[in-house]
Design a protein around this motif. Structure first.
Motif, PDB file in Angstrom:
ATOM      1  N   LEU A   1       0.832  -1.205   0.000  1.00  0.00           N
ATOM      2  CA  LEU A   1       0.000   0.000   0.000  1.00  0.00           C
ATOM      3  C   LEU A   1       0.867   1.256   0.000  1.00  0.00           C
ATOM      4  O   LEU A   1       0.588   2.215  -0.728  1.00  0.00           O
TER       5      LEU A   1
ATOM      6  N   ALA B   1       1.125   4.012  -3.073  1.00  0.00           N
ATOM      7  CA  ALA B   1       0.911   5.442  -2.832  1.00  0.00           C
ATOM      8  C   ALA B   1       2.124   6.252  -3.282  1.00  0.00           C
ATOM      9  O   ALA B   1       1.996   7.311  -3.898  1.00  0.00           O
TER      10      ALA B   1
ATOM     11  N   ALA C   1       2.150   6.480  -7.010  1.00  0.00           N
ATOM     12  CA  ALA C   1       1.136   7.414  -7.497  1.00  0.00           C
ATOM     13  C   ALA C   1       1.606   8.860  -7.397  1.00  0.00           C
ATOM     14  O   ALA C   1       1.226   9.698  -8.199  1.00  0.00           O
TER      15      ALA C   1
END
Length: 88
Positions: A44, A48, A51
């Motif tokens: 995760l 992130a 991104a």
């Protein structure tokens, strides 16, 4: 990956495959289940981070607009070429 396996497996039986780690941890419980957060949180955090960083890497260089050059899928600027329909 090879180095991780060559060094980690002899030391502590390292597993870098989340499916291989989560399954036995669920059945064993205890300390193994206490370390499972790493296999859930790390992807995760990596997603992130990707991104946030990806748009920065794809930024258009100054002085080049979409009208001046056409970008292919790799982001390289390609000169305009004639197509069969544009020939008269």
């Amino acid at each position: 990956m090879t180095v991780i396996h060559l060094v980690g497996i002899p030391l502590d039986g390292t597993s870098v495959n989340p499916a291989r780690s989560i399954g036995p941890a669920l059945f064993e419980g205890g300390a193994a289940l206490g370390h499972i957060w790493v296999f859930i949180l790390a992807p995760l955090v990596g997603g992130a981070l990707a991104a946030v960083v990806a748009p920065l890497l794809k930024a258009t260089p100054q002085g080049i607009s979409n009208n001046d050059a056409r970008a292919d899928q790799t982001g390289a600027n390609m000169p305009r070429t004639r197509t069969a329909r544009s020939r008269h």
